[in-house]
Design a protein around this motif. Sequence first.
Motif, PDB file in Angstrom:
ATOM      1  N   ASN A   8       0.832  -1.203   0.000  1.00 11.76           N
ATOM      2  CA  ASN A   8       0.000   0.000   0.000  1.00 11.76           C
ATOM      3  C   ASN A   8       0.865   1.251   0.000  1.00 11.76           C
ATOM      4  N   HIS A  10       3.006   4.647  -1.325  1.00 12.55           N
ATOM      5  CA  HIS A  10       2.507   5.857  -1.962  1.00 12.55           C
ATOM      6  C   HIS A  10       3.508   6.469  -2.934  1.00 12.55           C
ATOM      7  N   TRP A  11       4.660   5.811  -3.114  1.00 13.85           N
ATOM      8  CA  TRP A  11       5.696   6.380  -3.956  1.00 13.85           C
ATOM      9  C   TRP A  11       6.287   5.317  -4.879  1.00 13.85           C
ATOM     10  N   TYR A  20       7.903   1.809  -1.057  1.00 12.66           N
ATOM     11  CA  TYR A  20       7.050   1.935   0.128  1.00 12.66           C
ATOM     12  C   TYR A  20       7.809   2.467   1.325  1.00 12.66           C
ATOM     13  N   PRO A  44       4.562  10.367  -6.888  1.00 14.72           N
ATOM     14  CA  PRO A  44       3.441   9.949  -6.030  1.00 14.72           C
ATOM     15  C   PRO A  44       2.528   8.954  -6.730  1.00 14.72           C
ATOM     16  N   SER A  45       1.772   8.234  -5.932  1.00 14.50           N
ATOM     17  CA  SER A  45       0.846   7.236  -6.476  1.00 14.50           C
ATOM     18  C   SER A  45      -0.440   7.889  -6.969  1.00 14.50           C
ATOM     19  N   THR A  47      -3.435   6.995  -6.144  1.00 13.89           N
ATOM     20  CA  THR A  47      -4.355   7.172  -5.015  1.00 13.89           C
ATOM     21  C   THR A  47      -3.984   8.383  -4.168  1.00 13.89           C
ATOM     22  N   THR A  48      -2.698   8.693  -4.080  1.00 15.84           N
ATOM     23  CA  THR A  48      -2.272   9.887  -3.354  1.00 15.84           C
ATOM     24  C   THR A  48      -2.807  11.133  -4.039  1.00 15.84           C
ATOM     25  N   SER A  51      -6.611  11.512  -3.629  1.00 17.08           N
ATOM     26  CA  SER A  51      -7.018  11.874  -2.262  1.00 17.08           C
ATOM     27  C   SER A  51      -7.030  13.388  -2.043  1.00 17.08           C
ATOM     28  N   TYR A 155       3.712  10.493 -12.005  1.00 15.95           N
ATOM     29  CA  TYR A 155       2.975   9.660 -11.064  1.00 15.95           C
ATOM     30  C   TYR A 155       3.205   8.191 -11.354  1.00 15.95           C
ATOM     31  N   GLN A 189      -9.097   7.026 -11.225  1.00 18.68           N
ATOM     32  CA  GLN A 189      -8.122   5.960 -10.984  1.00 18.68           C
ATOM     33  C   GLN A 189      -7.942   5.086 -12.221  1.00 18.68           C
TER      34      GLN A 189
END
Length: 249
Positions: A8, A10-11, A20, A44-45, A47-48, A51, A155, A189
């Motif tokens: 999970n 974010h990078w 991670y 960044p991901s 999902t980041t 958000s 990303y 997404q």
Amino acid sequence: MADHAKENGHWYKADGTPAYTYLNKKGEEKPTTLREARKLNLVPSVTTIISCASAPQLVNWKIDQAILSSLTLSRNDDETEQEYLARIKADAQEQAKKAAERGTYIHALVQSGFEGMVFTNDDEYEFYRSAKDTLIIATDNEQWVCEKSFATERYGGKADLHTSKFLVDIKTHDKPDDKLKLWDEHYMQLAAYREGLGIVKAKCGILYINSVTAESKLIWADEKELVKGWKCFKALLDFYYAKTGLGGE
């Protein structure tokens, strides 16, 4: 399978490798921060980035959890209002945590199944079987690539399941099937993933799996909404870079 549940981060590195964690000066493994991302030139991901926008349905779900907690927790005689509210919040957060952990566990089961895991527990196998059967009916006998990570200049991400023609993201839920739909963040997404993977014409969808019954339902994303989702994602991407100063001098 335990490793899957931890994926999970974010990078991502430039080659698409998830970043991670990082090792600090003491040799300790720590979650990657924005500060370290700058040093390591990470991106960044998806999902980041997403958000950064509000998610009304998530907010409403959290409110529902708080209300349910207040209905099940009575106020103690010697308890102040602030203490009571704090206890309700803590209980709601714990329920949300359990739901998230359940979703992560089921996601890991499905992933492991597509990666060739042999199940010895029928209940665990049912989640994978349901997902596989639904996808076979909807897409024929595709050879799915599972958990493929990628990175672009700005990303990165990791797609649940994809082929050259299809892209599917897995979500767990506990609602009646007729209540399921796609939200703005789903379109963003999916659009960002297919762009990042270089399969820009892929048909995209969300595979919902009931966390209790294991029943699954695939909802395809409308192409016009995906185009809009990509525009929204790019706008959020610009906002994120402007806000964080990532990539700046």
